[in-house]
Design an enzyme around this catalytic site. Structure first.
Site, PDB file in Angstrom:
ATOM      1  N   GLU A  47      49.777 -13.591   2.851  1.00 31.60           N
ATOM      2  CA  GLU A  47      48.681 -14.582   2.199  1.00 31.60           C
ATOM      3  C   GLU A  47      48.781 -15.140   1.021  1.00 31.60           C
ATOM      4  O   GLU A  47      49.160 -14.376   0.034  1.00 31.60           O
ATOM      5  CB  GLU A  47      47.408 -13.690   2.538  1.00 31.60           C
ATOM      6  CG  GLU A  47      46.165 -14.471   2.288  1.00 31.60           C
ATOM      7  CD  GLU A  47      45.924 -15.718   3.152  1.00 31.60           C
ATOM      8  OE1 GLU A  47      45.684 -15.465   4.378  1.00 31.60           O
ATOM      9  OE2 GLU A  47      46.043 -16.881   2.532  1.00 31.60           O
ATOM     10  N   CYS A  67      45.826  -9.439  -8.197  1.00 26.73           N
ATOM     11  CA  CYS A  67      47.097 -10.045  -7.636  1.00 26.73           C
ATOM     12  C   CYS A  67      48.151 -10.312  -8.986  1.00 26.73           C
ATOM     13  O   CYS A  67      49.160  -9.693  -8.908  1.00 26.73           O
ATOM     14  CB  CYS A  67      46.908 -11.422  -6.851  1.00 26.73           C
ATOM     15  SG  CYS A  67      46.267 -11.102  -5.257  1.00 26.73           S
TER      16      CYS A  67
HETATM   17  N1  LIG Z   1      42.472 -10.891  -2.930  1.00 23.90           N
HETATM   18  C1  LIG Z   1      43.387 -11.988  -2.877  1.00 23.90           C
HETATM   19  O1  LIG Z   1      42.933 -13.029  -3.538  1.00 23.90           O
HETATM   20  C2  LIG Z   1      44.646 -11.695  -2.293  1.00 23.90           C
HETATM   21  C3  LIG Z   1      45.488 -12.913  -2.051  1.00 23.90           C
HETATM   22  C4  LIG Z   1      46.399 -12.767  -1.286  1.00 23.90           C
HETATM   23  C5  LIG Z   1      47.073 -11.546  -0.941  1.00 23.90           C
HETATM   24  N2  LIG Z   1      46.424 -10.677  -1.123  1.00 23.90           N
HETATM   25  C6  LIG Z   1      46.870  -9.299  -0.549  1.00 23.90           C
HETATM   26  O2  LIG Z   1      46.144  -8.714   0.439  1.00 23.90           O
HETATM   27  C7  LIG Z   1      45.886  -7.354   0.409  1.00 23.90           C
HETATM   28  C8  LIG Z   1      44.246  -7.234   0.610  1.00 23.90           C
HETATM   29  O3  LIG Z   1      43.680  -7.697  -0.710  1.00 23.90           O
HETATM   30  P1  LIG Z   1      42.274  -7.613  -0.513  1.00 23.90           P
HETATM   31  O4  LIG Z   1      41.987  -8.251  -1.955  1.00 23.90           O
HETATM   32  O5  LIG Z   1      41.718  -8.093   0.453  1.00 23.90           O
HETATM   33  O6  LIG Z   1      41.901  -6.057  -0.902  1.00 23.90           O
HETATM   34  P2  LIG Z   1      40.518  -5.358  -0.775  1.00 23.90           P
HETATM   35  O7  LIG Z   1      40.438  -4.132  -1.439  1.00 23.90           O
HETATM   36  O8  LIG Z   1      39.392  -6.247  -0.994  1.00 23.90           O
HETATM   37  O9  LIG Z   1      40.512  -4.886   1.047  1.00 23.90           O
HETATM   38  C9  LIG Z   1      41.291  -3.936   1.635  1.00 23.90           C
HETATM   39  C10 LIG Z   1      40.364  -3.311   2.661  1.00 23.90           C
HETATM   40  O10 LIG Z   1      40.894  -2.366   3.303  1.00 23.90           O
HETATM   41  C11 LIG Z   1      40.146  -1.322   3.686  1.00 23.90           C
HETATM   42  N3  LIG Z   1      41.167  -0.259   4.065  1.00 23.90           N
HETATM   43  C12 LIG Z   1      41.934   0.486   3.178  1.00 23.90           C
HETATM   44  N4  LIG Z   1      42.906   1.404   4.158  1.00 23.90           N
HETATM   45  C13 LIG Z   1      42.237   1.245   5.414  1.00 23.90           C
HETATM   46  C14 LIG Z   1      42.285   1.697   6.595  1.00 23.90           C
HETATM   47  N5  LIG Z   1      43.466   2.528   6.742  1.00 23.90           N
HETATM   48  N6  LIG Z   1      41.808   1.399   7.967  1.00 23.90           N
HETATM   49  C15 LIG Z   1      40.915   0.385   7.518  1.00 23.90           C
HETATM   50  N7  LIG Z   1      40.513  -0.141   6.429  1.00 23.90           N
HETATM   51  C16 LIG Z   1      41.301   0.335   5.351  1.00 23.90           C
HETATM   52  C17 LIG Z   1      39.425  -0.871   2.195  1.00 23.90           C
HETATM   53  O11 LIG Z   1      38.326  -0.033   2.330  1.00 23.90           O
HETATM   54  C18 LIG Z   1      39.284  -2.364   1.875  1.00 23.90           C
HETATM   55  O12 LIG Z   1      37.871  -2.649   2.419  1.00 23.90           O
HETATM   56  C19 LIG Z   1      46.475  -6.788  -0.888  1.00 23.90           C
HETATM   57  O13 LIG Z   1      47.771  -6.490  -0.247  1.00 23.90           O
HETATM   58  C20 LIG Z   1      46.619  -8.127  -1.682  1.00 23.90           C
HETATM   59  O14 LIG Z   1      47.422  -7.993  -2.632  1.00 23.90           O
HETATM   60  C21 LIG Z   1      45.340 -10.620  -1.685  1.00 23.90           C
END
Ligand SMILES: NC(=O)c1ccc[n+]([C@@H]2O[C@H](COP(=O)([O-])OP(=O)(O)OC[C@H]3O[C@@H](n4cnc5c(N)ncnc54)[C@H](O)[C@@H]3O)[C@@H](O)[C@H]2O)c1
Length: 444
Positions: A143, A255
């Site tokens: 993403e 990130c």
């Molecule tokens: N935030 C951004 O802008 C962004 C942009 C691109 C990519 N990413 C990538 O996307 C991924 C997610 O990022 P995010 O910012 O959404 O993280 P986040 O921490 O906001 O969300 C992750 C969610 O997953 C849940 N989770 C963890 N283990 C779980 C499981 N086993 N079952 C169900 N739920 C579970 C957590 O409780 C949390 O709510 C990361 O790898 C990040 O690097 C983030």
């Protein structure tokens, strides 16, 4: 389609809600009880423009569950969007990913695409982590959204990257294509390790641009010139341009800082020093410390009071992960100063747990009452419009430190504030009838 999203965080929620808008039935699997119960009650637990409204409008086609098995067995497609942070020792922490994939072991027929950002080499382990001998129904789909404009970015991606294994089936790719079908963008189908590196390197490159610009800002300050004039001068060269070249007190979020460490760790494993990525990370820490040092010089040594405007790592989000503003707050409090903060989106309890001891108020002017300096920590639009005369009238010392370069220095000076930005000329507070404008003093 019936789609499962594992991980209802920033990426999971934006992906899932966007798919619900497209007419799909979406089930979120969320491990964290607080987030899950807020979603079940109809509240979106994160701040992202437009997300809460879209969630409400499509609530009928959205469900939230705790266990993966409850959702996936009934799904046509599953996206994994759990967090992949970096550990304290600078190594990728794949705990969330492992637990999510472990939960998928009982669903051998599920079509799964991982949207989380993965360090290079990780995807090759996905089938084994799911207990599968074939990758027929597995892909990755990194993403690229930006928090603050995430719904728009989901809908208008610059590119769609799909990581495939040699044996990923055509049927799997067609399902994924159908889900992403509405997105008009160049589509890259590459092997899974290439897909990982496309994402890692994109973030790393953005981070090093910012660090270079921030280091040039420090250099500009020392030479008494405005970094913006330098950046405007180089922007004429189309090979350089002007995007993502805004100096500030440092970059944060979950990130960019992480990705520099991911690249450094990936290099360590393969004997590549990754000098540039490591230097960019170092510069980012130094940039925040330089800003704090400048600020501390303006505060009374016995303990002062600072109005900190903005806590999130950038505007239009409530995300405090890696926020330079939180770093500044902690450093000030460690040095014996009080910090009174305002942020339009961050919940006070979250601010207090990120920076214990911080006071949070609901109005930016209230934060300024009796403060020895006001600091702009986040580029929220409302701070651009601050009534600076009223700010000056409330402060004990008329000092403004603009960590985001969003205030016009001359407007600040005219309002009676001494202005310090990042790589900009310092402007002394004007006395009535004065226009004291000049370069930064060398001792600063
Ligand atoms: N935030 C951004 O802008 C962004 C942009 C691109 C990519 N990413 C990538 O996307 C991924 C997610 O990022 P995010 O910012 O959404 O993280 P986040 O921490 O906001 O969300 C992750 C969610 O997953 C849940 N989770 C963890 N283990 C779980 C499981 N086993 N079952 C169900 N739920 C579970 C957590 O409780 C949390 O709510 C990361 O790898 C990040 O690097 C983030």
């Amino acid at each position: 389609m019936r789609v499962t999203i594992v991980g209802a965080g920033y990426v999971g929620l934006v992906t899932g809600v966007s798919l619900a808008v497209d007419g799909h039935h979406v089930t979120f699997v969320e491990a964290e009880v607080g987030r899950r119960s807020e979603l079940t009650a109809g509240t979106v637990p994160i701040e992202e423009p437009g997300l809460a409204e879209a969630f409400q409008q499509h609530r009928d086609s959205i469900a939230v569950v705790e266990r993966i098995g409850d959702a996936v067995s009934d799904s046509d497609f599953t996206f994994v969007a759990v967090g992949t942070p970096i550990s304290d020792i600078g190594e990728p922490d794949l705990t969330q990913l492992r637990s999510a994939l472990d939960g998928l072991r009982d669903c051998p027929a599920a079509h799964v695409s991982v949207r989380s950002t993965l360090p290079p080499g990780t995807s090759l382990r996905l089938p084994a982590l799911m207990g599968r001998s074939s990758s027929e129904r597995i892909s990755t789909n990194p993403e690229f959204l930006r928090q603050g404009t995430a719904l728009h970015d989901y809908r208008n991606p610059t590119r769609v990257v799909i990581g495939r294994f040699a044996d990923t089936s055509q049927e799997h790719l067609e399902r994924l294509d159908e889900l992403l079908g509405a997105l008009e963008a160049p589509r890259l189908r590459v092997d899974v390790t290439t897909a990982e590196l496309v994402k890692n390197v994109a973030n790393g490159f953005l981070a090093l641009k910012l660090s270079f610009v921030n280091e040039v800002a420090a250099l500009s300050e020392e030479y008494g010139v405005d970094v913006q004039d330098v950046l405007d001068g180089i922007a004429f060269d189309p090979r350089i341009g002007s995007s993502y070249m805004r100096p500030g007190l440092g970059f944060g979020g979950s990130c960019l800082p992480k990705e520099l460490q991911v690249l450094a760790a990936a290099g360590r494993r393969k004997g590549i020093p990754m000098h540039v990525a490591r230097a960019a990370a170092q510069v980012n820490m130094e940039q925040q410390d330089r800003f704090v040092r400048q600020l501390l010089r303006g505060l009374p040594p016995g303990g002062g009071r600072v109005a900190l405007l903005g806590l999130s790592f950038k505007a239009d989000t409530d995300d405090l992960r890696g926020s330079p503003s939180i770093h500044v707050a902690r450093r000030l409090m460690d040095a014996g100063h009080e910090v009174v903060a305002h942020d339009p989106a961050v919940r006070p309890d979250r601010a207090r747990s990120a920076a214990p001891g911080i006071e949070v108020v609901a109005d930016p002017l209230e934060a300024c009452d009796g403060a020895d300096a006001v600091v702009i920590g986040t580029e929220w639009p409302l701070y651009r419009e601050l009534p600076l005369e009223r700010v000056a009238a409330r402060l004990r010392q008329p000092l403004i430190f603009d960590g985001r370069n969003i205030i016009d220095p001359d407007r600040a000076g005219a309002a009676g504030l001494t202005y310090t930005g990042v790589g900009r000329r310092r402007v002394e507070a004007a006395r009535p009838g004065d226009t004291l404008v000049g370069p930064r003093r060398p001792e600063d």
